[in-house]
Design a protein around this motif. Structure first.
Motif, PDB file in Angstrom:
ATOM      1  N   UNK A  79      57.354 -41.145  28.305  1.00  0.00           N
ATOM      2  CA  UNK A  79      56.437 -41.457  29.395  1.00  0.00           C
ATOM      3  C   UNK A  79      55.022 -41.522  28.861  1.00  0.00           C
ATOM      4  N   UNK A  80      54.256 -42.440  29.393  1.00  0.00           N
ATOM      5  CA  UNK A  80      52.844 -42.536  29.039  1.00  0.00           C
ATOM      6  C   UNK A  80      52.094 -41.397  29.705  1.00  0.00           C
ATOM      7  N   UNK A  81      51.167 -40.844  28.982  1.00  0.00           N
ATOM      8  CA  UNK A  81      50.390 -39.735  29.540  1.00  0.00           C
ATOM      9  C   UNK A  81      48.899 -40.016  29.516  1.00  0.00           C
ATOM     10  N   UNK A  82      48.506 -41.276  29.335  1.00  0.00           N
ATOM     11  CA  UNK A  82      47.098 -41.670  29.354  1.00  0.00           C
ATOM     12  C   UNK A  82      46.251 -40.880  28.368  1.00  0.00           C
ATOM     13  N   UNK A  83      46.763 -40.668  27.174  1.00  0.00           N
ATOM     14  CA  UNK A  83      45.983 -40.016  26.135  1.00  0.00           C
ATOM     15  C   UNK A  83      46.014 -38.513  26.168  1.00  0.00           C
ATOM     16  N   UNK A  84      46.541 -37.910  27.224  1.00  0.00           N
ATOM     17  CA  UNK A  84      46.625 -36.454  27.306  1.00  0.00           C
ATOM     18  C   UNK A  84      47.842 -35.960  26.553  1.00  0.00           C
ATOM     19  N   UNK A  85      48.111 -34.680  26.635  1.00  0.00           N
ATOM     20  CA  UNK A  85      49.287 -34.144  25.947  1.00  0.00           C
ATOM     21  C   UNK A  85      50.563 -34.724  26.554  1.00  0.00           C
ATOM     22  N   UNK A  86      51.570 -34.887  25.715  1.00  0.00           N
ATOM     23  CA  UNK A  86      52.851 -35.375  26.229  1.00  0.00           C
ATOM     24  C   UNK A  86      53.381 -34.383  27.244  1.00  0.00           C
ATOM     25  N   UNK A  87      54.139 -34.888  28.194  1.00  0.00           N
ATOM     26  CA  UNK A  87      54.682 -34.028  29.249  1.00  0.00           C
ATOM     27  C   UNK A  87      55.473 -32.875  28.657  1.00  0.00           C
ATOM     28  N   UNK A  88      56.243 -33.140  27.599  1.00  0.00           N
ATOM     29  CA  UNK A  88      57.058 -32.083  27.000  1.00  0.00           C
ATOM     30  C   UNK A  88      56.213 -31.034  26.287  1.00  0.00           C
ATOM     31  N   UNK A  89      54.932 -31.340  25.989  1.00  0.00           N
ATOM     32  CA  UNK A  89      54.055 -30.400  25.302  1.00  0.00           C
ATOM     33  C   UNK A  89      53.321 -29.476  26.275  1.00  0.00           C
ATOM     34  N   UNK A  90      53.345 -29.801  27.540  1.00  0.00           N
ATOM     35  CA  UNK A  90      52.632 -28.997  28.533  1.00  0.00           C
ATOM     36  C   UNK A  90      53.392 -27.709  28.804  1.00  0.00           C
ATOM     37  N   UNK A  91      52.636 -26.628  28.943  1.00  0.00           N
ATOM     38  CA  UNK A  91      53.231 -25.341  29.268  1.00  0.00           C
ATOM     39  C   UNK A  91      53.113 -25.100  30.760  1.00  0.00           C
ATOM     40  N   UNK A  92      54.076 -24.361  31.294  1.00  0.00           N
ATOM     41  CA  UNK A  92      53.988 -23.963  32.691  1.00  0.00           C
ATOM     42  C   UNK A  92      52.785 -23.044  32.841  1.00  0.00           C
ATOM     43  N   UNK A  93      52.124 -23.088  33.992  1.00  0.00           N
ATOM     44  CA  UNK A  93      50.955 -22.225  34.169  1.00  0.00           C
ATOM     45  C   UNK A  93      51.356 -20.752  34.128  1.00  0.00           C
ATOM     46  N   UNK A  94      50.480 -19.958  33.561  1.00  0.00           N
ATOM     47  CA  UNK A  94      50.708 -18.518  33.527  1.00  0.00           C
ATOM     48  C   UNK A  94      50.576 -17.981  34.952  1.00  0.00           C
ATOM     49  N   UNK A  95      51.593 -17.276  35.404  1.00  0.00           N
ATOM     50  CA  UNK A  95      51.541 -16.681  36.724  1.00  0.00           C
ATOM     51  C   UNK A  95      51.039 -15.253  36.604  1.00  0.00           C
ATOM     52  N   UNK A  96      50.247 -14.819  37.576  1.00  0.00           N
ATOM     53  CA  UNK A  96      49.748 -13.443  37.506  1.00  0.00           C
ATOM     54  C   UNK A  96      50.896 -12.447  37.653  1.00  0.00           C
ATOM     55  N   UNK A  97      50.772 -11.335  36.952  1.00  0.00           N
ATOM     56  CA  UNK A  97      51.745 -10.255  37.073  1.00  0.00           C
ATOM     57  C   UNK A  97      51.013  -8.954  37.355  1.00  0.00           C
ATOM     58  N   UNK A  98      51.758  -8.008  37.882  1.00  0.00           N
ATOM     59  CA  UNK A  98      51.222  -6.687  38.173  1.00  0.00           C
ATOM     60  C   UNK A  98      52.111  -5.661  37.484  1.00  0.00           C
ATOM     61  N   UNK A  99      51.515  -4.751  36.696  1.00  0.00           N
ATOM     62  CA  UNK A  99      52.323  -3.708  36.064  1.00  0.00           C
ATOM     63  C   UNK A  99      52.500  -2.506  36.997  1.00  0.00           C
ATOM     64  N   UNK A 100      53.694  -1.940  36.987  1.00  0.00           N
ATOM     65  CA  UNK A 100      53.991  -0.714  37.725  1.00  0.00           C
ATOM     66  C   UNK A 100      54.533   0.282  36.713  1.00  0.00           C
ATOM     67  N   UNK A 101      54.001   1.494  36.713  1.00  0.00           N
ATOM     68  CA  UNK A 101      54.431   2.525  35.779  1.00  0.00           C
ATOM     69  C   UNK A 101      55.074   3.669  36.556  1.00  0.00           C
ATOM     70  N   UNK A 102      56.198   4.153  36.037  1.00  0.00           N
ATOM     71  CA  UNK A 102      56.913   5.248  36.690  1.00  0.00           C
ATOM     72  C   UNK A 102      56.057   6.516  36.660  1.00  0.00           C
ATOM     73  N   UNK A 103      56.295   7.440  37.605  1.00  0.00           N
ATOM     74  CA  UNK A 103      55.491   8.670  37.653  1.00  0.00           C
ATOM     75  C   UNK A 103      55.521   9.464  36.345  1.00  0.00           C
ATOM     76  N   UNK A 104      56.643   9.433  35.633  1.00  0.00           N
ATOM     77  CA  UNK A 104      56.723  10.187  34.379  1.00  0.00           C
ATOM     78  C   UNK A 104      56.195   9.394  33.182  1.00  0.00           C
ATOM     79  N   UNK A 105      55.800   8.146  33.405  1.00  0.00           N
ATOM     80  CA  UNK A 105      55.226   7.317  32.353  1.00  0.00           C
ATOM     81  C   UNK A 105      56.233   6.714  31.386  1.00  0.00           C
ATOM     82  N   UNK A 106      57.526   6.930  31.608  1.00  0.00           N
ATOM     83  CA  UNK A 106      58.559   6.415  30.699  1.00  0.00           C
ATOM     84  C   UNK A 106      58.808   4.919  30.861  1.00  0.00           C
ATOM     85  N   UNK A 107      58.626   4.414  32.079  1.00  0.00           N
ATOM     86  CA  UNK A 107      58.994   3.017  32.357  1.00  0.00           C
ATOM     87  C   UNK A 107      57.819   2.241  32.927  1.00  0.00           C
ATOM     88  N   UNK A 108      57.789   0.966  32.581  1.00  0.00           N
ATOM     89  CA  UNK A 108      56.824   0.039  33.147  1.00  0.00           C
ATOM     90  C   UNK A 108      57.546  -1.252  33.498  1.00  0.00           C
TER      91      UNK A 108
END
Length: 130
Positions: free
Chosen positions: A6-35
């Motif tokens: 597919x033509x991409x008008x000089x931009x990166x090829x479609x297959x080279x584009x990365x999906x946008x980074x989605x925001x994440x939220x970390x949760x840590x267990x009360x004892x700190x062992x798990x996140x």
């Protein structure tokens, strides 16, 4: 025969584009062992499938309430968890995460369910928590 690109008008090829980074939220267990790192976005289609899982066509009469509840937790885990660290051992990637979830101890599962409920209440208040 050569594949057409597919033509991409000089931009990166479609297959080279990365999906946008989605925001994440970390949760840590009360004892700190798990996140858990949970994503903060879900597509409308994913929300619809989840609603069907907990109360629609997929929650058939032959299924017990407990079966539906376990499916709902696993569904949310698969769609929301981006990473899980236990005792400083990180797990990422959907296959590895679901495999680790399936061998989780009862205490780990209890904490995960509570985190999923908290996360739904904060980011997806219209969705029914398991």
């Amino acid at each position: 025969m050569a594949k057409k690109r597919k033509k991409t008008n000089g931009g990166p090829r479609i297959s080279d584009r990365k999906a946008p980074e989605l925001p994440t939220v970390p949760y840590t267990s009360p004892d700190g062992r798990m996140t858990l790192d949970l994503r903060c976005a879900m597509t409308p289609k994913t929300r619809l499938v989840y609603a069907e899982t907990v109360g629609g066509d997929l929650a058939q009469a032959s299924s017990t309430r407990e079966d539906v509840w376990h499916r709902a937790v696993e569904f949310l885990f698969e769609r929301l968890v981006m990473g899980w660290s236990v005792d400083d051992v990180p797990t990422t990637g959907q296959k590895a995460l679901i495999s680790r979830f399936r061998v989780a101890s009862p205490e780990e599962r209890t904490w995960i369910r509570s985190v999923l409920r908290e996360h739904l209440a904060e980011w997806f208040p219209e969705m029914q928590a398991p």
